[in-house]
Design a protein around this motif. Structure first.
Motif, PDB file in Angstrom:
ATOM      1  N   LEU A 173       0.827  -1.202   0.000  1.00 15.68           N
ATOM      2  CA  LEU A 173       0.000   0.000   0.000  1.00 15.68           C
ATOM      3  C   LEU A 173       0.863   1.255   0.000  1.00 15.68           C
ATOM      4  O   LEU A 173       0.508   2.257  -0.638  1.00 15.68           O
ATOM      5  CB  LEU A 173      -0.942  -0.015   1.200  1.00 15.68           C
ATOM      6  CG  LEU A 173      -2.034  -1.093   1.163  1.00 15.68           C
ATOM      7  CD1 LEU A 173      -2.788  -1.124   2.489  1.00 15.68           C
ATOM      8  CD2 LEU A 173      -3.001  -0.862   0.003  1.00 15.68           C
ATOM      9  N   ALA A 174       1.997   1.217   0.677  1.00 18.25           N
ATOM     10  CA  ALA A 174       2.900   2.371   0.680  1.00 18.25           C
ATOM     11  C   ALA A 174       3.439   2.657  -0.718  1.00 18.25           C
ATOM     12  O   ALA A 174       3.685   3.817  -1.078  1.00 18.25           O
ATOM     13  CB  ALA A 174       4.050   2.131   1.647  1.00 18.25           C
ATOM     14  N   ARG A 175       3.589   1.607  -1.532  1.00 15.60           N
ATOM     15  CA  ARG A 175       4.096   1.802  -2.895  1.00 15.60           C
ATOM     16  C   ARG A 175       3.083   2.467  -3.802  1.00 15.60           C
ATOM     17  O   ARG A 175       3.452   3.135  -4.766  1.00 15.60           O
ATOM     18  CB  ARG A 175       4.503   0.445  -3.510  1.00 15.60           C
ATOM     19  CG  ARG A 175       5.726  -0.176  -2.905  1.00 15.60           C
ATOM     20  CD  ARG A 175       6.291  -1.283  -3.783  1.00 15.60           C
ATOM     21  NE  ARG A 175       5.464  -2.482  -3.844  1.00 15.60           N
ATOM     22  CZ  ARG A 175       5.531  -3.481  -2.976  1.00 15.60           C
ATOM     23  NH1 ARG A 175       6.351  -3.402  -1.937  1.00 15.60           N
ATOM     24  NH2 ARG A 175       4.757  -4.548  -3.120  1.00 15.60           N
ATOM     25  N   ILE A 176       1.797   2.264  -3.534  1.00 16.55           N
ATOM     26  CA  ILE A 176       0.796   2.736  -4.501  1.00 16.55           C
ATOM     27  C   ILE A 176      -0.046   3.916  -4.020  1.00 16.55           C
ATOM     28  O   ILE A 176      -0.485   4.732  -4.835  1.00 16.55           O
ATOM     29  CB  ILE A 176      -0.133   1.590  -4.940  1.00 16.55           C
ATOM     30  CG1 ILE A 176      -0.970   1.061  -3.775  1.00 16.55           C
ATOM     31  CG2 ILE A 176       0.668   0.468  -5.593  1.00 16.55           C
ATOM     32  CD1 ILE A 176      -2.046   0.072  -4.204  1.00 16.55           C
ATOM     33  N   MET A 177      -0.292   4.028  -2.724  1.00 15.11           N
ATOM     34  CA  MET A 177      -1.243   5.028  -2.252  1.00 15.11           C
ATOM     35  C   MET A 177      -0.689   6.454  -2.247  1.00 15.11           C
ATOM     36  O   MET A 177      -1.446   7.408  -2.133  1.00 15.11           O
ATOM     37  CB  MET A 177      -1.745   4.655  -0.851  1.00 15.11           C
ATOM     38  CG  MET A 177      -2.631   3.424  -0.830  1.00 15.11           C
ATOM     39  SD  MET A 177      -4.118   3.682  -1.844  1.00 15.11           S
ATOM     40  CE  MET A 177      -4.948   2.106  -1.635  1.00 15.11           C
ATOM     41  N   GLY A 178       0.625   6.589  -2.377  1.00 22.96           N
ATOM     42  CA  GLY A 178       1.203   7.923  -2.429  1.00 22.96           C
ATOM     43  C   GLY A 178       1.380   8.455  -3.839  1.00 22.96           C
ATOM     44  O   GLY A 178       1.907   9.560  -4.021  1.00 22.96           O
TER      45      GLY A 178
END
Length: 206
Positions: A184-189
């Motif tokens: 999620l850290a790879r995509i949500m930002g």
């Protein structure tokens, strides 16, 4: 002249997934905000989606409903955005597989969890997801072994699958797993994800 792209949604709906996808695509679009109790059931919108649900899009004369279908359609309609692996590539199969895994087993099992629906053990072979833990474990293995859903490049599958993982873990309908937070850290930002959330959060507050 490019075909008009119209997006029908409510900021408290699965339309948030499509908003993110539209922002990733980068093409201009018009937003029509609908209310659950009134405009979503009005004749004008029922002509777009007889189910009276959002999201939906209209692209020229083409109408598409259902979040996964919309994401897949937009990826193909705007290939310059690079949101789908090329047809025939090794990543096209996983792209389809997990996009529709999320639309089928994942959404079914998390909806049942949210509604406290328990499937009796003797009926479990009848449900496509098997068990909630099996579904979570499959996703955990997937995002632990790959940077993105379809290999090494972000795609529409990440928009759809990632949204479901994010919501499921946030609201407790999907068990947390070791690899979810890093994925999620790879995509949500991503800039498009942030912009989409800002637009819908502002609409919710209005």
């Amino acid at each position: 002249m490019a075909d008009q792209l119209t997006f029908y949604t409510n900021p408290m709906s699965r339309g948030r997934i499509v908003r993110w996808m539209l922002e990733e695509v980068g093409a201009p679009y018009e937003t029509v905000l609908l209310d659950y109790a009134s405009t979503m059931k009005a004749p004008d919108y029922l002509a777009i989606n007889p189910m009276g649900k959002v999201p939906a899009i209209k692209h020229g004369a083409t109408i598409v409903t259902e979040g996964a279908a919309i994401c897949a359609y937009l990826a193909d309609a705007f290939p310059e955005a690079g949101l789908a692996p090329p047809v025939g590539s090794k990543d096209r199969g996983p792209y389809y597989r997990w996009l529709f895994f999320a639309a089928g087993p994942l959404e079914a099992v998390t909806t049942n969890k949210a509604m406290n629906v328990e499937v009796p053990d003797e009926r479990r072979p009848m449900v496509g997801y098997g068990t909630l833990d099996a579904t979570a474990d499959a996703l955990n293995e997937l995002v632990g072994a790959n940077e993105y859903i379809a290999g090494g490049k972000f795609s529409a599958a990440d928009v759809f699958v990632g949204s479901h993982i994010g919501w499921g873990t946030q609201f407790g309908t999907l068990p947390k797993r070791p690899n979810f937070d890093a994925y999620l850290a790879r995509i949500m930002g991503r800039p498009a994800a942030v912009k989409a959330r800002e637009i819908d959060d502002k609409a919710m507050a209005a």
